[in-house]
Design a protein around this motif. Structure first.
Motif, PDB file in Angstrom:
ATOM      1  N   ALA A   1      35.683  -5.036  79.633  1.00 50.98           N
ATOM      2  CA  ALA A   1      36.393  -5.891  80.296  1.00 50.98           C
ATOM      3  C   ALA A   1      37.689  -6.364  80.485  1.00 50.98           C
ATOM      4  O   ALA A   1      38.481  -6.692  81.123  1.00 50.98           O
ATOM      5  CB  ALA A   1      35.468  -7.442  80.173  1.00 50.98           C
ATOM      6  N   LEU A   2      38.146  -5.860  79.052  1.00 47.68           N
ATOM      7  CA  LEU A   2      39.733  -6.191  78.738  1.00 47.68           C
ATOM      8  C   LEU A   2      40.591  -5.449  79.645  1.00 47.68           C
ATOM      9  O   LEU A   2      40.560  -4.185  79.878  1.00 47.68           O
ATOM     10  CB  LEU A   2      39.927  -6.070  77.314  1.00 47.68           C
ATOM     11  N   GLN A   3      41.664  -6.348  80.176  1.00 51.56           N
ATOM     12  CA  GLN A   3      42.966  -5.254  80.600  1.00 51.56           C
ATOM     13  C   GLN A   3      44.000  -5.898  79.471  1.00 51.56           C
ATOM     14  O   GLN A   3      44.507  -6.634  79.450  1.00 51.56           O
ATOM     15  CB  GLN A   3      43.421  -5.833  81.732  1.00 51.56           C
ATOM     16  N   PRO A   4      44.546  -4.812  78.868  1.00 52.39           N
ATOM     17  CA  PRO A   4      45.792  -5.140  77.841  1.00 52.39           C
ATOM     18  C   PRO A   4      46.939  -5.341  78.719  1.00 52.39           C
ATOM     19  O   PRO A   4      47.265  -5.220  79.720  1.00 52.39           O
ATOM     20  CB  PRO A   4      45.843  -3.508  77.232  1.00 52.39           C
ATOM     21  N   LEU A   5      47.739  -6.093  77.675  1.00 53.54           N
ATOM     22  CA  LEU A   5      49.065  -6.252  78.154  1.00 53.54           C
ATOM     23  C   LEU A   5      50.015  -5.201  78.638  1.00 53.54           C
ATOM     24  O   LEU A   5      49.880  -4.364  77.968  1.00 53.54           O
ATOM     25  CB  LEU A   5      49.880  -7.129  77.021  1.00 53.54           C
TER      26      LEU A   5
END
Ligand code: AMP
Ligand code: MG
Length: 403
Positions: free
Chosen positions: A14-18
């Motif tokens: 699910a995550l989208q990195p900076l």
């Protein structure tokens, strides 16, 4: 119940990195995540140089099976090269790190040599090219010394410095709100009303976030009150990249925290096959990622170690290929366990007959922090395992690796 591994991969997916970065001086780059490749602007080492103190010679001048006496025509020190060239039949006194003089191709360590007034005698048996460090053998000019996604530690800072690079692009810090929930939770300085306890989770979680290099915004304690909670959650979600809450996610808790989280965004409420700490909320509210950790102090730390930590690293832009941080150890004593949950026991390690053995440290209740301070890591027991005899190999996750 969801397995630990399935919850971890659902979070990872699910995550989208900076992606935003900033330029920081090397002196402020410790523990930041590199956002650009660091390339060597020149060969490291820049020149062929001596790996030992001794004499720089031409291998062709040495008689293979007999000592050879050569005329010493000068010396070379690190930072003070010999400016001429080595002529046949001669040697140059050389110190470690000094550039190899033109014409020389071999270093003979000084302890093997016999020095006279102006000559030196070299014993038989030297190998052509020995004790030299070649230009570029550490890093070739233009090669990538450090890839983006690397967390900058002690060695990385030294390497970047050695390349003459004074500032680096790193991902911006992750802004994390920490807040505690519960009518029974009091802040330091407040008198304890009957049934109240002092907040520990904000202190443990804030410290754990700081160790990861996050910027921490302390949102204090929020009462179990729908209006206060809505206002604080909304504010938190607009302010931060990540909101870390503790308490209020267990089944049977005042339902409005879960209701509120679902109302503000897309949040999963999981029952995990983990002990301690079954409940976990994860999702997105407004612009922030939400981790709703369990309230019990040890359970919230286990959830942090098992789920939040890797997620935060990946959000920070850190390379997801993490080194294995847990180590295989053997149990010093039998452990009783029911299959069905992955267990994180507080434990200590000792070395016995050359092997690392783990022992359970103190009481294991999910609210008992004192045994965390007596332990040095988690003994991790797999979900499927039942009773384990002494001598079983299990994973040990040192606290130093995670908090
Ligand atoms: P909850 O998940 O809100 O039901 O909390 C579970 C247990 O953890 C309860 O005994 C709470 O009192 C305790 N707890 C919750 N939040 C904290 C906190 N911030 N510090 C210490 N204990 C807490
Ligand atoms: Mg509560």
């Amino acid at each position: 119940m969801l397995s630990v591994a399935d919850a971890q991969s659902a979070i990872r997916a699910a995550l989208q990195p900076l992606t935003t970065w900033e330029l920081v001086p090397l002196s402020e780059a410790l523990n930041r995540i590199l956002a650009e490749p660091i390339r060597a602007p020149f060969n490291v080492p820049a020149h062929d140089n001596a790996a030992m103190d001794g004499y720089a010679v031409r291998a062709a001048d040495l008689t293979p099976d007999q000592p050879t006496t050569l005329t010493v025509i000068g010396s070379a020190f690190a930072g003070h090269p010999f400016t001429g060239a080595l002529t046949p039949g001669s040697a140059i006194r050389i110190m470690t790190g000094a550039e190899i003089p033109h014409g020389a191709d071999t270093i003979v360590p000084q302890e093997l040599c016999t020095a006279h007034d102006h000559t030196v005698t070299i014993p038989a048996g030297q190998k052509a090219g020995q004790h030299l460090r070649r230009a570029g053998e550490d890093l070739a000019a233009g090669s990538v010394a450090l890839a983006p996604g690397r967390r900058l530690g002690v060695a990385e800072l030294g390497l970047i410095g050695s390349l003459g690079i004074g500032s680096v692009r790193v991902y911006r810090r992750l802004r994390c709100v920490v807040l505690s929930t519960g009518d029974e939770i009091a802040a330091i300085g407040e008198p304890l009303a009957p049934g109240q306890i002092y907040d520990s989770n904000r202190h443990t979680l804030t410290a754990a976030l700081k160790r990861l290099g996050c910027e921490v915004l302390d949102f204090g304690i929020v009462r179990d009150d729908p209006q206060q909670l809505r206002a604080r959650f909304t504010d938190a979600a607009q302010t931060a990249d990540v909101v870390l809450t503790s308490g209020g996610v267990s089944v049977g808790e005042a339902d409005f925290i879960r209701q509120l989280m679902s109302e503000l965004g897309a949040v999963h409420f999981w029952q995990l096959a983990i002990k301690p700490g079954r409940p976990l909320a994860f999702g997105r509210i407004k612009n922030a990622w939400l981790f709703g950790l369990p309230g019990n102090p040890v359970a919230s730390l286990v959830a942090f170690a098992a789920f939040a930590r890797d997620a935060l690293r990946s959000l920070q832009g850190e390379d997801p290929v993490a080194p294995a941080e847990s180590i295989p150890v053997t149990l010093a004593h039998p452990i009783r366990k029911k299959p069905g949950r992955q267990e994180y026991l507080r434990g200590t390690l000792e070395r016995e007959n050359g092997a690392l053995v783990a022992r359970v440290a103190g009481a294991q209740g999910s609210g008992i922090l004192s045994s965390m301070t007596r332990a040095t890591g988690f003994i991790v027991l797999p979900e499927a395992a039942g009773d384990l005899p002494a001598g079983t190999t299990v994973e040990f996750l040192p606290f130093a690796a995670v908090f």
